[in-house]
Scaffold this active site. Sequence first.
Site, PDB file in Angstrom:
ATOM      1  N   HIS A 113      -2.941   0.773  -4.451  1.00  0.00           N
ATOM      2  CA  HIS A 113      -2.214  -0.228  -5.228  1.00  0.00           C
ATOM      3  C   HIS A 113      -2.432   0.055  -6.714  1.00  0.00           C
ATOM      4  CE1 HIS A 113      -1.368  -3.396  -2.044  1.00  0.00           C
ATOM      5  NE2 HIS A 113      -2.099  -2.508  -1.413  1.00  0.00           N
ATOM      6  N   MET A 140      -1.674  -7.031   7.170  1.00  0.00           N
ATOM      7  CA  MET A 140      -2.724  -7.877   6.582  1.00  0.00           C
ATOM      8  C   MET A 140      -2.262  -8.585   5.308  1.00  0.00           C
ATOM      9  SD  MET A 140      -5.839  -5.132   6.830  1.00  0.00           S
ATOM     10  CE  MET A 140      -5.973  -3.979   8.233  1.00  0.00           C
ATOM     11  N   SER A 141      -0.961  -8.748   5.146  1.00  0.00           N
ATOM     12  CA  SER A 141      -0.497  -9.311   3.859  1.00  0.00           C
ATOM     13  C   SER A 141       0.801 -10.081   4.048  1.00  0.00           C
ATOM     14  CB  SER A 141      -0.278  -8.172   2.856  1.00  0.00           C
ATOM     15  OG  SER A 141       0.828  -7.378   3.259  1.00  0.00           O
ATOM     16  N   HIS A 185      -5.149  -9.402  -1.464  1.00  0.00           N
ATOM     17  CA  HIS A 185      -5.120  -9.757  -0.054  1.00  0.00           C
ATOM     18  C   HIS A 185      -6.163 -10.844   0.235  1.00  0.00           C
ATOM     19  CE1 HIS A 185      -3.812  -5.551  -0.375  1.00  0.00           C
ATOM     20  NE2 HIS A 185      -3.025  -5.797   0.646  1.00  0.00           N
ATOM     21  N   TYR A 217      -8.236 -10.835   2.546  1.00  0.00           N
ATOM     22  CA  TYR A 217      -9.525 -10.252   2.947  1.00  0.00           C
ATOM     23  C   TYR A 217     -10.377  -9.786   1.765  1.00  0.00           C
ATOM     24  CZ  TYR A 217      -7.046  -5.748   2.476  1.00  0.00           C
ATOM     25  OH  TYR A 217      -6.321  -4.690   2.003  1.00  0.00           O
ATOM     26  N   GLU A 218      -9.790  -9.730   0.573  1.00  0.00           N
ATOM     27  CA  GLU A 218     -10.588  -9.300  -0.585  1.00  0.00           C
ATOM     28  C   GLU A 218     -11.504 -10.408  -1.081  1.00  0.00           C
ATOM     29  OE1 GLU A 218      -8.333  -6.809  -3.559  1.00  0.00           O
ATOM     30  OE2 GLU A 218      -6.692  -7.384  -2.229  1.00  0.00           O
ATOM     31  N   ALA A 274       2.833  -2.222   4.032  1.00  0.00           N
ATOM     32  CA  ALA A 274       2.656  -1.205   5.059  1.00  0.00           C
ATOM     33  C   ALA A 274       2.229  -1.929   6.327  1.00  0.00           C
ATOM     34  CB  ALA A 274       1.596  -0.204   4.630  1.00  0.00           C
ATOM     35  N   HIS A 290      -6.973   3.677   6.813  1.00  0.00           N
ATOM     36  CA  HIS A 290      -6.289   3.363   5.553  1.00  0.00           C
ATOM     37  C   HIS A 290      -5.734   4.644   4.930  1.00  0.00           C
ATOM     38  CE1 HIS A 290      -5.110   1.032   2.117  1.00  0.00           C
ATOM     39  NE2 HIS A 290      -5.913   1.674   1.290  1.00  0.00           N
ATOM     40  N   SER A 310       0.822  -1.213   0.000  1.00  0.00           N
ATOM     41  CA  SER A 310       0.000   0.000   0.000  1.00  0.00           C
ATOM     42  C   SER A 310       0.851   1.255   0.000  1.00  0.00           C
ATOM     43  CB  SER A 310      -0.884   0.042   1.245  1.00  0.00           C
ATOM     44  OG  SER A 310      -1.867  -0.938   1.180  1.00  0.00           O
ATOM     45  N   ASN A 366       2.148   3.436  11.197  1.00  0.00           N
ATOM     46  CA  ASN A 366       1.445   3.820  12.432  1.00  0.00           C
ATOM     47  C   ASN A 366       1.879   2.908  13.563  1.00  0.00           C
ATOM     48  OD1 ASN A 366      -0.350   1.890  10.647  1.00  0.00           O
ATOM     49  ND2 ASN A 366      -0.883   1.468  12.776  1.00  0.00           N
TER      50      ASN A 366
HETATM   51  N1  HPA Z   1      -2.563  -3.131  11.301  1.00  0.00           N
HETATM   52  C1  HPA Z   1      -2.727  -3.925  10.221  1.00  0.00           C
HETATM   53  N2  HPA Z   1      -2.352  -3.569   9.003  1.00  0.00           N
HETATM   54  C2  HPA Z   1      -1.763  -2.384   8.863  1.00  0.00           C
HETATM   55  C3  HPA Z   1      -1.565  -1.515   9.931  1.00  0.00           C
HETATM   56  C4  HPA Z   1      -1.979  -1.910  11.236  1.00  0.00           C
HETATM   57  O1  HPA Z   1      -1.833  -1.197  12.243  1.00  0.00           O
HETATM   58  N3  HPA Z   1      -0.960  -0.406   9.437  1.00  0.00           N
HETATM   59  C5  HPA Z   1      -0.809  -0.605   8.110  1.00  0.00           C
HETATM   60  N4  HPA Z   1      -1.293  -1.802   7.745  1.00  0.00           N
END
Ligand code: HPA
Length: 268
Positions: A59, A206-207, A81, A83-84, A111, A242, A29, A230
């Site tokens: 993306h 998540m990936s 992903h 989750y998609e 990310a 996001h 991302s 973050n």
């Molecule tokens: N959690 C999950 N996926 C992420 C995060 C997070 O804090 N930041 C960026 N992708």
Amino acid sequence: MSRNADDLAALIRGRAGDAPVALGLILGSGLGHLSRAIDGVAIPYADLPGFPHAGVSGHTPELVVGDLEGTRVAVFGGRAHYYESGRPDAMRLPLEVLKALGAERLIATNAAGSLTRDIPPGGLMLLNDHINFSGTNPLIGEPSDARFVPLTEAHDSGMREGLKAAAEAEGIPLPEGVYAWFSGPTFETPAEIRAIRILGADAVGMSTVPEVILARFLGMRVAAISTITNMGAGMAAEEISHAQTKAMAPLGAAKLETILRRYLRNTA
Ligand code: HPA
């Protein structure tokens, strides 16, 4: 390797040329702009039947094949992903195609949220291991004994050494740590973040873990780097979103590009 992967590799060679690809790169991302650095041919996923739609904003759904610092690379501008679609093996065909194009190495980027104050937002983390916290696996349903992939060296020590040396030469901090894969698409709860910290993770996302597993299954060496966007849920006052991921990823992306270029020059 499926028939489809060989057919798609032939289609890609027809457009981008026959020279074998040495290394695949998956952009996470907010990191998509890296593919513009490649001197090569861009092929939209829409032209590659069976490729995922990679429908997450931030993306770029295209494959770019060409030269980066003297190495022939294939760059995936976006990934699918779990989750998609609910399919943990959504990246299997693209990785089979990568292998069919000749790649022996894969670098995945993503990310991620940090779980340690030592790796603040804007920084990078090199994965030295991972925790699959999703409860699923991209090789579920694979019938052959090849499914029993050892993951002791999932994150290749030689590639990690090369990436760390490149980062050091460029004066960019590249701490190593453990990445925990949560399914998403929700961000984690503060309790989940506390739990996974106790279990030994340094970053969460998540990936990537499905691709690491699939690449090892296909016999490729893998390394992965997170750009930290973050702190994990509950660790900072700011709300996680996001939009924040997309806004913060480019900070790490510039450093990532510098490291990758140096790594490729060193290993070309
Ligand atoms: N959690 C999950 N996926 C992420 C995060 C997070 O804090 N930041 C960026 N992708």
